[in-house]
Write a protein that holds these residues in place. Structure first.
Motif, PDB file in Angstrom:
ATOM      1  N   MET A 143       0.773   4.153  -2.915  1.00 27.92           N
ATOM      2  CA  MET A 143       0.114   5.410  -2.568  1.00 27.92           C
ATOM      3  C   MET A 143       1.052   6.273  -1.722  1.00 27.92           C
ATOM      4  O   MET A 143       0.729   6.628  -0.577  1.00 27.92           O
TER       5      MET A 143
ATOM      6  N   TYR B 121      -6.240   5.977  -8.193  1.00 23.56           N
ATOM      7  CA  TYR B 121      -6.736   5.200  -9.331  1.00 23.56           C
ATOM      8  C   TYR B 121      -8.261   5.213  -9.480  1.00 23.56           C
ATOM      9  O   TYR B 121      -9.007   5.112  -8.504  1.00 23.56           O
TER      10      TYR B 121
ATOM     11  N   ARG C 219      -2.900   9.877  -1.050  1.00 23.14           N
ATOM     12  CA  ARG C 219      -4.214  10.063  -1.666  1.00 23.14           C
ATOM     13  C   ARG C 219      -4.449   8.968  -2.703  1.00 23.14           C
ATOM     14  O   ARG C 219      -3.558   8.657  -3.496  1.00 23.14           O
ATOM     15  N   PRO C 220      -5.647   8.368  -2.714  1.00 23.51           N
ATOM     16  CA  PRO C 220      -5.928   7.306  -3.692  1.00 23.51           C
ATOM     17  C   PRO C 220      -5.795   7.826  -5.120  1.00 23.51           C
ATOM     18  O   PRO C 220      -6.446   8.804  -5.485  1.00 23.51           O
TER      19      PRO C 220
ATOM     20  N   LYS D 267      -9.952   5.731  -5.951  1.00 27.18           N
ATOM     21  CA  LYS D 267     -10.675   6.957  -5.636  1.00 27.18           C
ATOM     22  C   LYS D 267     -12.121   6.610  -5.306  1.00 27.18           C
ATOM     23  O   LYS D 267     -12.520   5.446  -5.345  1.00 27.18           O
TER      24      LYS D 267
ATOM     25  N   LEU E  46       0.806  -1.219   0.000  1.00 26.16           N
ATOM     26  CA  LEU E  46       0.000   0.000   0.000  1.00 26.16           C
ATOM     27  C   LEU E  46       0.837   1.267   0.000  1.00 26.16           C
ATOM     28  O   LEU E  46       0.621   2.155  -0.846  1.00 26.16           O
TER      29      LEU E  46
ATOM     30  N   THR F  23      -5.621  -3.462  -0.088  1.00 26.53           N
ATOM     31  CA  THR F  23      -4.715  -2.558  -0.801  1.00 26.53           C
ATOM     32  C   THR F  23      -5.372  -2.037  -2.068  1.00 26.53           C
ATOM     33  O   THR F  23      -5.346  -0.829  -2.348  1.00 26.53           O
TER      34      THR F  23
ATOM     35  N   TYR G 280      -8.486  -1.798  -2.654  1.00 29.95           N
ATOM     36  CA  TYR G 280      -9.585  -0.928  -2.229  1.00 29.95           C
ATOM     37  C   TYR G 280      -9.066   0.461  -1.850  1.00 29.95           C
ATOM     38  O   TYR G 280      -9.619   1.485  -2.269  1.00 29.95           O
ATOM     39  N   GLU G 281      -7.999   0.501  -1.084  1.00 33.33           N
ATOM     40  CA  GLU G 281      -7.481   1.772  -0.570  1.00 33.33           C
ATOM     41  C   GLU G 281      -6.915   2.671  -1.664  1.00 33.33           C
ATOM     42  O   GLU G 281      -6.961   3.901  -1.539  1.00 33.33           O
ATOM     43  N   VAL G 282      -6.388   2.074  -2.740  1.00 32.77           N
ATOM     44  CA  VAL G 282      -5.794   2.920  -3.788  1.00 32.77           C
ATOM     45  C   VAL G 282      -6.841   3.451  -4.764  1.00 32.77           C
ATOM     46  O   VAL G 282      -6.517   4.258  -5.643  1.00 32.77           O
TER      47      VAL G 282
END
Length: 229
Positions: free
Chosen positions: A111, A118, A115-116, A153, A107, A147, A149-151
């Motif tokens: 990132m 993608y 900030r996300p 937008k 992650l 991971t 999910y977190e990246v």
């Protein structure tokens, strides 16, 4: 075996000549393109392709209008081949990185700015491969899902392709919150049609609801999970 980057290093090197430099597993770009079209048309859209192998999908994604595409794969041989394949040309926004999406440090590497970045994330079988590891495979798959999910937008989409039906995958996918989940299938071409001159093309279809939520496993079928954040 399939969870091991060393296996894919050897496999990719061995298949380089036999497959003319690329292999596309599960679903090709034209089948999945309608699922990402809306997000791909955003101004300055960006995509992350996880575990691409030597597929030409990333190039097709870039040529289809997504001008920032990062491809990550745990196999250094894969990354080396993809990099060499794109040394000449105008795809300046298509980049490649050796990275294990199931690792705890994935992650921050994806990132670094916090900030996300993608609009689209695509995984064709990587989570399946992680789950092949008997000890720790499920935890690594959970890490990969979180991971990815977190990246993303908000809103954005993860398109995850698997050999496994919803009864075997939804619990894992729902370890994070998704605004919407759709499941589609791409079935194999029947054996009796494979030798026909007018052989039918594979199609992306909605998955019919099964009784009591149980979807029977269909060999050769790709299950496509469309997860909107």
């Amino acid at each position: 075996m399939f969870h091991d980057a060393g296996f894919w290093n050897k496999q990719t090197a061995a298949e380089k000549e036999a497959w003319q430099g690329h292999t596309d597993w599960l679903c090709e770009y034209p089948l999945l393109q309608p699922l990402i079209k809306h997000h791909a048309e955003k101004p300055r859209s960006a995509a992350l392709f996880v575990g691409s192998g030597t597929s030409t999908f990333p190039e097709q994604l870039y040529d289809g209008g997504v001008r920032e595409v990062l491809v990550v794969d745990a196999s250094t041989e894969v990354v080396s081949q993809l990099t060499r394949r794109n040394e000449v040309g105008s795809r300046s926004g298509l980049t490649f990185k050796a990275l294990d999406i199931g690792a705890a440090d994935a992650l921050p590497k994806l990132m670094p700015g916090g900030r996300p970045p993608y609009d689209i994330v695509i995984d064709k079988g990587t989570v399946d491969c992680l789950l092949c590891e008997r000890e720790g495979g499920h935890k690594r798959a959970e890490t990969a899902i979180r991971t990815m999910y977190e990246v993303l937008k908000t809103p954005a989409v993860l398109v995850l392709v698997s050999h496994s039906p919803p009864s075997d995958r939804l619990d894992l996918l729902q370890t994070v919150y998704w605004h919407d989940i759709q499941v589609k299938v791409v079935r194999p071409i029947p054996m009796h049609d494979l030798t026909q001159p007018d052989m039918p093309e594979r199609k992306l279809e909605d998955l019919p609801e099964a009784p009591a939520g149980a979807t029977p496993f269909e060999p050769g079928t790709a299950y496509v999970y469309v997860l909107t954040k």
